[in-house]
Design a protein around this motif. Structure first.
Motif, short mmCIF file in Angstrom:
data_model
loop_
_atom_site.label_atom_id
_atom_site.label_comp_id
_atom_site.label_asym_id
_atom_site.label_seq_id
_atom_site.Cartn_x
_atom_site.Cartn_y
_atom_site.Cartn_z
N GLY A 13 0.79 -1.22 0.00
CA GLY A 13 0.00 0.00 0.00
C GLY A 13 0.82 1.26 0.00
N ARG A 15 -4.93 -0.38 1.61
CA ARG A 15 -4.22 -1.48 0.98
C ARG A 15 -5.23 -2.39 0.28
NH1 ARG A 15 -0.15 -2.81 6.06
NH2 ARG A 15 1.23 -1.02 5.75
N SER A 29 -4.41 -9.10 -2.78
CA SER A 29 -3.17 -9.36 -2.06
C SER A 29 -2.57 -10.70 -2.45
CB SER A 29 -3.43 -9.31 -0.54
OG SER A 29 -3.81 -8.02 -0.14
#
Length: 411
Positions: free
Chosen positions: A350, A356, A362
């Protein structure tokens, strides 16, 4: 008397502290890198130490592909420059030293020799250490400068691309230094960015889409400096070595270059990170694989134009440029992933963003940063090259994030 047990917010707080480590994305990133290092690169480390396997033979002094650069320096210093661009003579020179040519050839422009010339003054392993240590140090320095602090250096040191780059002895960190440094610094340091782009012409294919972005963003100072730097390097090489090496480089290396692109060896195709390589590994012929690569390149260019003309943050635009480049090139190997690794870390942690990415994105980003290992698993167990799928997914994510966060596109 029965002890009271925490409930409500107190219980949640206790549970949160108990699983704080598992909720920390840095833990999962370190875990993924550790698994990778204990898997794929570990087997190559064993080959490096024992000098066995396909890349490291019993007569090879270690350091993988670095033999190309050391031999080139030796030939230059000994006055055999013309043989460098003659695949047959280059092969004979290595055969005289090691009894095998390892199937490697010189495929680089003449001005790259300016950076390699001193290496021939040292024994092979010393030169290998200087080359890899110096290029890695440069990559970590530039990455820390772009990132804003040195924490990124730790992540890059344990990233799969670093182990692979060192063991194979390639230009991984040189490309990463020049590519990442240029595109992330051209806002604040346009002259430095232009110099780095001029130097990137030692591996010119990685700059294939950069002129398009520079023109779209009207970065004429960067263009001028990059052009001046590249012209100066080429002119200096012509003064130093003559015009013949350039003629040989441009017109005399079709056979070894074609042999690389047309190779049908599974061991080679399994470590290509491109749509073309994946299609060939799947069994498609040259025409079909080239067609798919063309479609990938068209998608990449259109995506890059869209993101570049948007009001997306600089980090997203740089990420799209790197991703589009890797979707456009037909030939990228598993050690050429320094720039995508940096991009994946930038997005995953992030950097420069208020939030993020979620869990699915992710996982994708950790996958991109570890794609050499994941692709090794996929090719070993399922005979499928998944590397370009990761880059396609990353491109789709970047486009969707731009559409979600900056719906208006500027002309």
């Amino acid at each position: 008397m029965k002890a009271a047990t925490p409930s409500g917010p107190a219980c949640a707080a206790e549970a949160g502290s108990r699983f704080a480590l598992l909720n920390d994305r840095r833990f999962w990133l370190a875990f993924a890198f550790l698994v990778t290092l204990l898997g794929f690169p570990r087997s190559m480390l064993t080959e490096w130490m024992t000098r066995t396997g396909e890349v490291y033979s019993t007569t090879h002094p270690g350091g993988g592909d670095f033999v190309v650069f050391w031999i080139a320096s030796r030939m230059l210093l000994e006055g055999h420059l013309s043989g460098l661009f003659d695949p047959g003579e280059f092969s004979r020179y290595i055969l005289d030293l090691y009894g095998s040519d390892f199937g490697v050839r010189w495929l680089y422009p003449p001005h790259f020799l300016f950076f390699l010339a001193p290496l021939g003054l040292f024994p092979y392993l010393v030169a290998y250490g200087l080359f890899m240590g110096g290029s890695l140090a440069a990559f970590l320095f530039v990455a820390a400068r772009v990132w804003g602090d040195r924490s990124i250096a730790v992540w890059l040191l344990i990233a799969p691309v670093t182990a692979l780059g060192i063991l194979i002895g390639q230009t991984s960190f040189i490309v990463g230094t020049l590519f990442v440094g240029a595109i992330y610094l051209w806002d604040e340091r346009p002259i430095l960015a232009g110099i780095l782009l001029g130097l990137l012409t030692v591996k010119p294919q990685f700059g294939v889409l950069i002129p398009l972005v520079l023109l779209l963003e009207r970065r004429f100072l960067v263009i001028a400096v990059a052009t001046t730097t590249a012209t100066a390097l080429i002119s200096a090489s012509i003064l130093a070595f003559g015009i013949e090496p350039w003629r040989a480089f441009l017109f005399g290396l079709q056979d070894p270059t074609g042999a690389i692109l047309l190779s049908e060896r599974d061991a080679f195709l399994s470590v290509q990170m491109t749509v073309y390589g994946a299609a060939r590994y799947f069994g498609l012929d040259f025409a079909a694989a080239a067609g798919l690569q063309g479609m990938s390149a068209l998608f990449a260019v259109c995506s890059l134009i869209y993101v570049t003309l948007s009001s997306a943050p600089r980090g997203a635009k740089a990420a799209m440029l790197v991703t589009a480049t890797y979707l456009t090139l037909p030939y990228v190997l598993y050690y050429d992933l320094a720039a995508p690794t940096f991009v994946a870390l930038w997005l995953y942690l992030g950097h420069g963003r208020s939030s993020r990415p979620g869990i699915f994105v992710s996982v994708l980003l950790v996958g991109v940063a570890s794609i050499s290992f994941l692709n090794g698993i996929a090719t070993t167990f399922w005979h499928v090259n998944v590397a370009p799928v990761a880059f396609l997914a990353l491109a789709v994510f970047l486009i969707s994030s731009v559409r979600r966060e900056t719906p208006e596109v500027s002309g």
